[in-house]
Design an enzyme around this catalytic site. Structure first.
Site, PDB file in Angstrom:
ATOM      1  N   TYR A   1       4.504  -6.853   4.010  1.00 18.58           N
ATOM      2  CA  TYR A   1       5.396  -5.874   4.625  1.00 18.58           C
ATOM      3  C   TYR A   1       6.546  -6.480   5.422  1.00 18.58           C
ATOM      4  O   TYR A   1       6.935  -5.959   6.466  1.00 18.58           O
ATOM      5  CB  TYR A   1       4.595  -4.890   5.481  1.00 18.58           C
ATOM      6  CG  TYR A   1       3.808  -3.923   4.621  1.00 18.58           C
ATOM      7  CD1 TYR A   1       4.451  -2.867   3.980  1.00 18.58           C
ATOM      8  CD2 TYR A   1       2.446  -4.084   4.405  1.00 18.58           C
ATOM      9  CE1 TYR A   1       3.758  -1.983   3.164  1.00 18.58           C
ATOM     10  CE2 TYR A   1       1.740  -3.212   3.592  1.00 18.58           C
ATOM     11  CZ  TYR A   1       2.399  -2.162   2.984  1.00 18.58           C
ATOM     12  OH  TYR A   1       1.718  -1.280   2.166  1.00 18.58           O
TER      13      TYR A   1
ATOM     14  N   ASP B   1       7.161  -1.507  -2.573  1.00 19.80           N
ATOM     15  CA  ASP B   1       5.862  -1.769  -1.976  1.00 19.80           C
ATOM     16  C   ASP B   1       5.815  -3.237  -1.573  1.00 19.80           C
ATOM     17  O   ASP B   1       6.851  -3.865  -1.407  1.00 19.80           O
ATOM     18  CB  ASP B   1       4.781  -1.350  -2.971  1.00 19.80           C
ATOM     19  CG  ASP B   1       3.489  -0.934  -2.277  1.00 19.80           C
ATOM     20  OD1 ASP B   1       3.375  -1.148  -1.066  1.00 19.80           O
ATOM     21  OD2 ASP B   1       2.609  -0.417  -2.961  1.00 19.80           O
TER      22      ASP B   1
HETATM   23  C1  DNO Z   1      -1.648  -1.152   1.287  1.00 20.44           C
HETATM   24  C2  DNO Z   1      -1.401   0.289   1.104  1.00 20.44           C
HETATM   25  C3  DNO Z   1      -2.629   1.105   1.408  1.00 20.44           C
HETATM   26  C4  DNO Z   1      -2.281   2.581   1.485  1.00 20.44           C
HETATM   27  C5  DNO Z   1      -3.478   3.452   1.747  1.00 20.44           C
HETATM   28  C6  DNO Z   1      -3.120   4.910   1.713  1.00 20.44           C
HETATM   29  O1  DNO Z   1      -0.756  -1.890   1.514  1.00 20.44           O
HETATM   30  O2  DNO Z   1      -0.902   0.570  -0.136  1.00 20.44           O
HETATM   31  O3  DNO Z   1      -3.160   0.687   2.631  1.00 20.44           O
HETATM   32  O4  DNO Z   1      -1.366   2.792   2.507  1.00 20.44           O
HETATM   33  O5  DNO Z   1      -4.477   3.225   0.822  1.00 20.44           O
HETATM   34  O6  DNO Z   1      -4.067   5.653   2.408  1.00 20.44           O
END
Ligand code: DNO
Length: 355
Positions: free
Chosen positions: A331, A317
């Site tokens: 990201y 993540d």
């Molecule tokens: C942030 C993500 C969220 C996720 C949404 C799913 O970086 O983890 O935006 O994609 O909550 O709907």
């Protein structure tokens, strides 16, 4: 487990499919049609085009993150059935293209929230961070402009300008919605879509609220083990499950992630694995994936996922911004690729030890 990376599409992402293809062990991406609005029916040609683009790069679409839910569905207003119908049509179209994991969230108004998108750490990298005291002090306009000024010019998922322009109206919409109402609207939605999900074997994976407590006085329900279990039992279908997001649930130190994973055995359809560092009540920084860099035990998390037989899609993540990379906050390529390498290392040893 299948290792994937989130990709926002050519127009919106600084990271390319060609780069993703070169991260060892990554076979798929999770993506979305980033230029569609919640409530809109996804066009077949657009789904096919992005699928082809990903496949031409030697990857596959392992899931959608996210098909966003229109506020009428969350609020339970009179026109919700129309938007649920649209959602079902989108699911059918995805199902026909053999796309079978859909991540979504049921957070009112805001998706994830942070007080800083680029907090400088001692190692010179920057991370997303959250401080409830700062959030309590800040007014919404200031928050929106600070999110904007530190986003490196990228449109942030969940914080799209079209949505933020309606912020006051959105708050008004949710005025009479409390946790129970939100739960019952979620149940209504899931009951309506499950027959289609079952037909195409589309696994719905709700994303926990981030951070895992109410913000700006809005209700939040996907915050803890008890509520996640309530979700998976209130609509009994193999397609009704969760995205196990360690960073979101882990924002609250009272959440025992290992215990949550065990209790959700069979109900986890997608895993977001990242680390955060707790700094006090309502306060945390995101961290590198390595356990020793934050407060979560990433080995224990991966081990438990492995032990419960989780074989769905996983992705690293949010990463730190390192080596001068300018990307959508959280990201970038570099730190998420380091995250993949680390998680893959844990997995390989688990697999070998497990034999
Ligand atoms: C942030 C993500 C969220 C996720 C949404 C799913 O970086 O983890 O935006 O994609 O909550 O709907």
């Amino acid at each position: 487990m299948e290792m994937t990376l989130r990709w926002f599409g050519k127009k919106f992402d600084s990271v390319t499919l060609e780069q993703i293809r070169q991260i060892p062990g990554v076979t798929g991406v999770v993506t979305t049609l980033y230029d569609t609005m919640p409530g809109e029916v996804w066009k077949v040609e657009k789904i096919r085009a992005i699928k082809k683009e990903v496949e031409d790069a030697g990857l596959r679409i392992a899931g959608i993150e996210s098909v966003n839910i229109h506020d009428s569905i969350k609020v339970g207003s009179d026109d919700r059935d129309k938007y649920i119908e649209n959602y079902i049509t989108t699911l059918e179209r995805l199902g026909k293209e053999k796309i079978d994991v859909v991540c979504y969230n049921f957070m009112p108004v805001f998706d994830w929230t942070r007080s800083d998108l680029a907090k400088v750490r001692n190692d010179g990298s920057t991370v997303l961070s959250y401080d409830q005291e700062l959030i309590d002090k800040i007014n919404l306009e200031n928050l929106l402009s600070s999110m904007d000024s530190k986003s490196n010019g990228f449109e942030l998922p969940g914080w799209e300008p079209q949505r933020m322009a309606r912020i006051k109206e959105l708050f008004e919409l949710y005025r009479d919605v409390d946790n129970e109402k939100l739960f019952s609207n979620l149940k209504y939605f899931l009951e309506a879509i499950m027959p289609t999900c079952e037909k195409y074997n589309i696994k719905m994976a709700i994303h926990p609220d981030d951070p895992a407590w109410p913000v700006f006085g809005l209700p939040r329900i996907m915050t803890c083990k008890e509520n996640l279990l309530r979700l998976v039992t209130m609509v009994d279908s193999p397609c009704n499950g969760v995205t196990l997001c360690t960073g979101s649930l882990g924002s609250n130190p009272n959440n025992d992630i290992v215990d949550i994973i065990k209790s959700l055995k069979g109900k986890i359809h997608f895993a977001h694995v990242r680390n955060i560092k707790h700094l006090g009540k309502g306060k945390f920084d995101e961290a590198a994936h390595l356990s020793s860099d934050g407060s979560l035990d990433m080995y224990a998390i991966m081990k438990t996922l492995y032990e419960i037989g989780f074989n769905g899609i996983v992705r690293p993540d949010h990463g730190r911004a390192i080596w001068g990379e300018k990307s959508m906050p959280g990201y970038g390529l570099y730190d998420r690729a380091l995250g993949v390498a680390y998680l893959n290392g844990i997995l390989e040893s688990l697999q070998k030890l497990g034999k």
